[in-house]
Structures are given as structure tokens and as C-alpha cells.
Scaffold this active site. Structure first.
Site, PDB file in Angstrom:
ATOM      1  N   SER A   7       0.858  -1.198   0.000  1.00 26.81           N
ATOM      2  CA  SER A   7       0.000   0.000   0.000  1.00 26.81           C
ATOM      3  C   SER A   7       0.889   1.241   0.000  1.00 26.81           C
ATOM      4  O   SER A   7       2.061   1.178   0.377  1.00 26.81           O
ATOM      5  CB  SER A   7      -0.947  -0.010   1.209  1.00 26.81           C
ATOM      6  OG  SER A   7      -0.232  -0.182   2.412  1.00 26.81           O
ATOM      7  N   GLU A   9       0.976   5.477   0.941  1.00 26.67           N
ATOM      8  CA  GLU A   9       0.319   6.563   1.683  1.00 26.67           C
ATOM      9  C   GLU A   9       0.636   7.932   1.058  1.00 26.67           C
ATOM     10  O   GLU A   9       1.774   8.211   0.699  1.00 26.67           O
ATOM     11  CB  GLU A   9       0.801   6.539   3.138  1.00 26.67           C
ATOM     12  CG  GLU A   9       0.185   7.648   3.987  1.00 26.67           C
ATOM     13  CD  GLU A   9       0.521   7.504   5.458  1.00 26.67           C
ATOM     14  OE1 GLU A   9       0.330   6.404   6.017  1.00 26.67           O
ATOM     15  OE2 GLU A   9       1.008   8.484   6.043  1.00 26.67           O
ATOM     16  N   THR A  41      -3.624  10.802   4.517  1.00 27.03           N
ATOM     17  CA  THR A  41      -3.580  11.221   5.923  1.00 27.03           C
ATOM     18  C   THR A  41      -4.618  12.294   6.235  1.00 27.03           C
ATOM     19  O   THR A  41      -5.207  12.915   5.344  1.00 27.03           O
ATOM     20  CB  THR A  41      -2.179  11.754   6.312  1.00 27.03           C
ATOM     21  OG1 THR A  41      -1.917  12.912   5.537  1.00 27.03           O
ATOM     22  CG2 THR A  41      -1.106  10.707   6.080  1.00 27.03           C
ATOM     23  N   TYR A  42      -4.784  12.507   7.534  1.00 31.39           N
ATOM     24  CA  TYR A  42      -5.787  13.442   8.066  1.00 31.39           C
ATOM     25  C   TYR A  42      -5.038  14.342   9.023  1.00 31.39           C
ATOM     26  O   TYR A  42      -4.402  13.853   9.964  1.00 31.39           O
ATOM     27  CB  TYR A  42      -6.824  12.605   8.811  1.00 31.39           C
ATOM     28  CG  TYR A  42      -8.095  13.289   9.200  1.00 31.39           C
ATOM     29  CD1 TYR A  42      -9.052  13.608   8.242  1.00 31.39           C
ATOM     30  CD2 TYR A  42      -8.372  13.577  10.528  1.00 31.39           C
ATOM     31  CE1 TYR A  42     -10.250  14.196   8.606  1.00 31.39           C
ATOM     32  CE2 TYR A  42      -9.566  14.166  10.902  1.00 31.39           C
ATOM     33  CZ  TYR A  42     -10.506  14.472   9.932  1.00 31.39           C
ATOM     34  OH  TYR A  42     -11.693  15.042  10.290  1.00 31.39           O
ATOM     35  N   ASP A 101      -2.679  13.407  17.002  1.00 33.73           N
ATOM     36  CA  ASP A 101      -1.929  14.171  18.007  1.00 33.73           C
ATOM     37  C   ASP A 101      -2.572  15.526  18.159  1.00 33.73           C
ATOM     38  O   ASP A 101      -3.300  15.992  17.282  1.00 33.73           O
ATOM     39  CB  ASP A 101      -0.470  14.322  17.577  1.00 33.73           C
ATOM     40  CG  ASP A 101       0.260  12.996  17.634  1.00 33.73           C
ATOM     41  OD1 ASP A 101       0.145  12.314  18.674  1.00 33.73           O
ATOM     42  OD2 ASP A 101       0.912  12.638  16.638  1.00 33.73           O
ATOM     43  N   GLN A 168       4.286   2.259  12.519  1.00 36.96           N
ATOM     44  CA  GLN A 168       5.168   3.408  12.355  1.00 36.96           C
ATOM     45  C   GLN A 168       6.402   2.898  11.602  1.00 36.96           C
ATOM     46  O   GLN A 168       6.749   1.715  11.693  1.00 36.96           O
ATOM     47  CB  GLN A 168       5.557   3.935  13.747  1.00 36.96           C
ATOM     48  CG  GLN A 168       6.427   5.153  13.754  1.00 36.96           C
ATOM     49  CD  GLN A 168       5.738   6.300  13.026  1.00 36.96           C
ATOM     50  OE1 GLN A 168       5.833   6.380  11.804  1.00 36.96           O
ATOM     51  NE2 GLN A 168       5.057   7.166  13.745  1.00 36.96           N
ATOM     52  N   PHE A 208      11.847  14.379  12.339  1.00 34.32           N
ATOM     53  CA  PHE A 208      10.550  13.734  12.496  1.00 34.32           C
ATOM     54  C   PHE A 208      10.693  12.469  13.361  1.00 34.32           C
ATOM     55  O   PHE A 208       9.839  12.176  14.211  1.00 34.32           O
ATOM     56  CB  PHE A 208       9.990  13.400  11.108  1.00 34.32           C
ATOM     57  CG  PHE A 208       8.588  12.903  11.136  1.00 34.32           C
ATOM     58  CD1 PHE A 208       7.573  13.699  11.638  1.00 34.32           C
ATOM     59  CD2 PHE A 208       8.268  11.634  10.676  1.00 34.32           C
ATOM     60  CE1 PHE A 208       6.269  13.241  11.683  1.00 34.32           C
ATOM     61  CE2 PHE A 208       6.974  11.168  10.712  1.00 34.32           C
ATOM     62  CZ  PHE A 208       5.964  11.974  11.220  1.00 34.32           C
ATOM     63  N   HIS A 258       3.626  -1.027   3.779  1.00 36.40           N
ATOM     64  CA  HIS A 258       2.934   0.239   3.552  1.00 36.40           C
ATOM     65  C   HIS A 258       4.010   1.310   3.383  1.00 36.40           C
ATOM     66  O   HIS A 258       4.755   1.604   4.319  1.00 36.40           O
ATOM     67  CB  HIS A 258       2.065   0.537   4.787  1.00 36.40           C
ATOM     68  CG  HIS A 258       1.267   1.804   4.722  1.00 36.40           C
ATOM     69  ND1 HIS A 258       0.077   1.921   4.049  1.00 36.40           N
ATOM     70  CD2 HIS A 258       1.486   3.021   5.286  1.00 36.40           C
ATOM     71  CE1 HIS A 258      -0.418   3.143   4.201  1.00 36.40           C
ATOM     72  NE2 HIS A 258       0.426   3.840   4.944  1.00 36.40           N
TER      73      HIS A 258
HETATM   74  P1  FAD Z   1      -3.649   5.118  20.159  1.00 31.96           P
HETATM   75  O1  FAD Z   1      -3.695   3.718  19.665  1.00 31.96           O
HETATM   76  O2  FAD Z   1      -4.916   5.693  20.710  1.00 31.96           O
HETATM   77  O3  FAD Z   1      -2.484   5.186  21.243  1.00 31.96           O
HETATM   78  C1  FAD Z   1      -1.962   6.424  21.693  1.00 31.96           C
HETATM   79  C2  FAD Z   1      -1.195   6.237  23.009  1.00 31.96           C
HETATM   80  O4  FAD Z   1      -2.111   5.986  24.082  1.00 31.96           O
HETATM   81  C3  FAD Z   1      -0.234   5.046  23.034  1.00 31.96           C
HETATM   82  O5  FAD Z   1       0.829   5.399  23.876  1.00 31.96           O
HETATM   83  C4  FAD Z   1      -1.059   3.912  23.655  1.00 31.96           C
HETATM   84  O6  FAD Z   1      -0.237   2.970  24.315  1.00 31.96           O
HETATM   85  C5  FAD Z   1      -1.986   4.654  24.607  1.00 31.96           C
HETATM   86  N1  FAD Z   1      -3.360   4.130  24.617  1.00 31.96           N
HETATM   87  C6  FAD Z   1      -4.052   3.633  23.569  1.00 31.96           C
HETATM   88  N2  FAD Z   1      -5.314   3.332  23.930  1.00 31.96           N
HETATM   89  C7  FAD Z   1      -5.430   3.688  25.228  1.00 31.96           C
HETATM   90  C8  FAD Z   1      -6.506   3.643  26.154  1.00 31.96           C
HETATM   91  N3  FAD Z   1      -7.727   3.179  25.792  1.00 31.96           N
HETATM   92  N4  FAD Z   1      -6.285   4.082  27.424  1.00 31.96           N
HETATM   93  C9  FAD Z   1      -5.059   4.562  27.793  1.00 31.96           C
HETATM   94  N5  FAD Z   1      -3.995   4.612  26.952  1.00 31.96           N
HETATM   95  C10 FAD Z   1      -4.185   4.200  25.674  1.00 31.96           C
HETATM   96  N6  FAD Z   1      -1.423  11.264  12.661  1.00 31.96           N
HETATM   97  C11 FAD Z   1      -2.220  12.199  12.104  1.00 31.96           C
HETATM   98  O7  FAD Z   1      -2.440  13.270  12.708  1.00 31.96           O
HETATM   99  N7  FAD Z   1      -2.811  12.007  10.886  1.00 31.96           N
HETATM  100  C12 FAD Z   1      -2.631  10.862  10.184  1.00 31.96           C
HETATM  101  O8  FAD Z   1      -3.190  10.699   9.099  1.00 31.96           O
HETATM  102  C13 FAD Z   1      -1.790   9.852  10.734  1.00 31.96           C
HETATM  103  N8  FAD Z   1      -1.574   8.682  10.095  1.00 31.96           N
HETATM  104  C14 FAD Z   1      -0.856   7.691  10.688  1.00 31.96           C
HETATM  105  C15 FAD Z   1      -0.734   6.445  10.043  1.00 31.96           C
HETATM  106  C16 FAD Z   1      -0.031   5.416  10.644  1.00 31.96           C
HETATM  107  C17 FAD Z   1       0.070   4.082   9.937  1.00 31.96           C
HETATM  108  C18 FAD Z   1       0.586   5.603  11.917  1.00 31.96           C
HETATM  109  C19 FAD Z   1       1.355   4.476  12.560  1.00 31.96           C
HETATM  110  C20 FAD Z   1       0.484   6.837  12.558  1.00 31.96           C
HETATM  111  C21 FAD Z   1      -0.232   7.890  11.960  1.00 31.96           C
HETATM  112  N9  FAD Z   1      -0.402   9.126  12.576  1.00 31.96           N
HETATM  113  C22 FAD Z   1      -1.193  10.086  12.011  1.00 31.96           C
HETATM  114  C23 FAD Z   1       0.253   9.411  13.860  1.00 31.96           C
HETATM  115  C24 FAD Z   1      -0.646   9.045  15.044  1.00 31.96           C
HETATM  116  O9  FAD Z   1      -1.813   9.846  15.051  1.00 31.96           O
HETATM  117  C25 FAD Z   1       0.164   9.270  16.321  1.00 31.96           C
HETATM  118  O10 FAD Z   1       1.188   8.325  16.395  1.00 31.96           O
HETATM  119  C26 FAD Z   1      -0.647   9.314  17.587  1.00 31.96           C
HETATM  120  O11 FAD Z   1       0.206   9.827  18.625  1.00 31.96           O
HETATM  121  C27 FAD Z   1      -1.158   7.957  18.066  1.00 31.96           C
HETATM  122  O12 FAD Z   1      -2.184   7.508  17.283  1.00 31.96           O
HETATM  123  P2  FAD Z   1      -2.753   6.011  17.509  1.00 31.96           P
HETATM  124  O13 FAD Z   1      -3.981   5.876  16.723  1.00 31.96           O
HETATM  125  O14 FAD Z   1      -1.698   5.014  17.311  1.00 31.96           O
HETATM  126  O15 FAD Z   1      -3.113   6.122  19.072  1.00 31.96           O
END
Ligand code: FAD
Length: 288
Positions: A7, A9, A41-42, A101, A168, A208, A258
């Protein structure tokens, strides 16, 4: 592995020229390679909502499969629900669900919604319509309390209804395979695609990487330091290192790759060709 497990991105371009280049050159050229899907991405806090939708609409309209990234950002359930309904109406059936974030300037004004909660929300709202991908962190998310808790929350995303994870990017292949084993130990049996970032602008990549917790091995940094005034050698070395990384992933059972393309056709296309992947067939698409 075939092209059906690959895939690519993109991010929504900020300029009209960037948009034209992506839609008229980069995306069609990468689509010719037969990837399983594209993703878009968003922006943090929903800052690119309309631009992401626009790119998704255009690429979906060209006949390619595309997965919009989505996070709550500062939005409420009504706004995210409406966006999901628009994707359903468009016929888009892939998503990448993320916590996202905090965008700079919004600190403290909004509460981020964890990705497992977003996945639950999508399943409640749209049933099984979407194939949902989530993020995963072989070198562990920077805010994570521990290695175990990060794996635990990846499991929570699958338990909430995610279908695949995308990692990541990393350059330490042992970290990825160790992570797959720990995920298996935790009862995760869904595919975890390896996120791969080509090496182009090393200074940007290094900056980054510090923020997102990806480690650049010292030998790579040292080698590139030596090529400081020689962009051709940097480029050739980056292609060699990333091709080798992908080859090792493929040789050891990685379910999919990816590519973070940064909207650039090269060096991703060259790396792809170096891997000599089989073109996708209906059979391996179905099993991807
Ligand atoms: P989560 O899975 O919610 O985890 C975030 C943190 O909280 C982790 O430390 C986890 O251990 C902890 N955690 C998770 N669930 C819980 C819970 N229920 N209770 C307590 N702690 C919890 N960012 C963007 O802004 N736009 C994008 O389009 C984008 N695309 C991405 C694509 C990929 C493939 C990846 C890997 C990252 C991308 N990111 C993007 C970055 C991402 O948004 C950040 O890494 C963000 O900090 C974490 O997102 P996540 O969905 O992995 O978070």
C-alpha cells in the site's frame, strides 16, 4: 508477497500544483504497480478534513482503492459520524483509524479520543462496511507507559473491530519481528503491515523521527553524514538500505508493506521494482 500486499500513503497537498502532481502523475503511476490500496492522511485536529475528503473522492473516482485516515481531533461524534456517512455514500470502504496528536495551538482545549474508542464508534455507526486499519509501534509509541501496555492497547484496537494494523516506520527489522512475536503472545492474529519510509531528505527524517519515536540506526546516520555534499550517493544509499529492509521483511513472512511516499513517485517506484514483486492476481488479492 505480491503487489497485492503493498500500500502507498499520501498526504493532502497544500497547493494546487501539488494536488495536480499527485492526482495526474504520482497516484496513476503507483496505481499501475497494482497496490492493494492507497491511503490519505488526516491533519492533526481534523485540520485537513476537506482536503483529505477531496483527495479521497478524486482517487476513489479514478477506480483505485483508497483508505482515508480519520481521527476525532477536536470534533464531536456528530461531525465524525457525518464524515463516515459521506464516505459510505461515496462507496469508500477502507479507513485508517487513529487517535492523532494535539495540533499546536490547541493544547488543553480538546481531549484526544483513543483509537480503540474510534474503532468502536465506527463499528457502531457503520457496522462492517469499512475494513479498518490502525497504527502499531514496533519501537513503542512515545507516550506509552510500557512495552506491554502498548501491545495491550493494540489488542484493544483489534478487539474493538480493527482488521489490520500498519506500523510506524522503522529501520531496525529485529524490532519489528520481535514485536510481531509479542503481539502473537498477546493473542493478536491479524496482519500487521510494516510501515516503510524511504530515505530522501535526511535532516527532515531525523527531526521527524525524534518526535515520533522511530530510531535511525547509527550506521545509517554515519553513512549519510559522509555523503553530506553528494545527493546522488545519499539517494543511492537510501534506495539500497530500504530495498534491503523490504527484502528482509518479505523473506521473513511480513504480511504487507505500507510505503510512506511523501507524495513522491521516487524512490518508492525504484525500490518497488528492485523487489521484483509478482503482479497481483485475483487469488492473492482475495487472501491479502
Ligand atoms: P492510540 O492507539 O490511541 O495510542 C496512543 C497512546 O495511548 C499510546 O501510547 C497507547 O499505548 C496509549 N493508549 C491507547 N489506547 C489507550 C486507552 N484506551 N487508554 C489509555 N492509553 C491508551 N497522525 C495524524 O495526525 N494524521 C494521520 O493521518 C496519521 N496517520 C498515521 C498512520 C499510521 C500508519 C501511523 C502508525 C500513525 C499515523 N499518525 C497520524 C500518527 C498518530 O496519530 C500518532 O502516532 C498518535 O500519537 C497515536 O495515534 P494512535 O492511533 O496510534 O493512538
Amino acid at each position: 508477497m505480491s503487489a497485492a500486499n503493498i500500500s502507498f500513503e499520501f498526504f493532502p497537498p497544500k497547493t494546487e500544483e501539488g494536488r495536480r502532481k499527485l492526482l495526474e502523475i504520482t497516484a496513476p503511476a503507483l496505481q499501475a504497480l497494482g497496490p492493494e490500496f492507497f491511503s490519505c492522511t488526516y491533519g492533526a485536529g481534523g485540520s485537513t478534513r476537506d482536503n483529505t475528503f477531496d483527495i479521497v473522492e478524486q482517487i476513489h473516482g479514478s477506480g483505485a482503492t483508497i483508505a482515508p485516515h480519520l481521527s476525532f481531533g477536536g470534533d464531536n461524534e456528530a461531525a465524525i459520524g457525518e464524515l463516515l456517512d459521506r464516505y459510505v455514500a461515496l462507496g469508500v470502504n477502507h479507513l485508517v483509524a487513529l487517535r492523532g496528536d494535539m495540533p499546536s495551538g490547541m493544547g488543553g482545549r480538546t481531549q484526544l479520543v483513543y483509537a480503540n474508542e474510534l474503532v468502536s464508534f465506527i463499528r457502531e455507526r457503520s457496522g462492517d462496511h469499512f475494513r479498518i486499519a490502525v497504527g502499531a509501534y514496533p519501537e513503542i509509541h512515545p507516550e506509552s507507559l510500557s512495552y506491554e501496555s502498548d501491545v495491550h492497547y493494540l489488542k484493544a484496537k483489534f478487539d474493538a473491530g480493527a482488521d489490520i494494523a500498519i506500523t510506524q516506520y522503522f529501520y531496525n527489522v529485529d524490532a519489528y519481528f520481535y514485536y510481531l512475536d509479542r503481539c502473537l503472545d498477546a493473542g493478536i492474529d491479524k496482519p500487521i503491515f510494516a510501515g516503510v519510509m524511504p530515505i530522501t531528505n535526511f535532516e527532515n527524517l531525523a527531526r521527524f523521527s525524534r518526535n515520533c519515536g522511530a530510531e535511525i540506526p547509527r550506521w545509517i546516520a554515519q553513512r549519510i553524514e559522509g555523503f553530506k555534499h553528494d545527493p546522488d550517493s545519499t539517494r543511492a544509499f537510501g534506495i539500497e538500505v530500504v530495498t534491503q529492509l523490504c527484502q528482509t521483511l518479505m523473506d521473513n513472512g511480513c504480511p504487507g508493506i505500507h510505503f510512506y511516499t511523501m507524495n513522491q513517485l521516487e524512490p518508492v517506484r525504484t525500490i518497488y521494482h528492485n523487489l521484483q514483486l509478482a503482479p497481483p492476481t485475483e487469488a492473492n488479492r482475495a487472501s491479502a
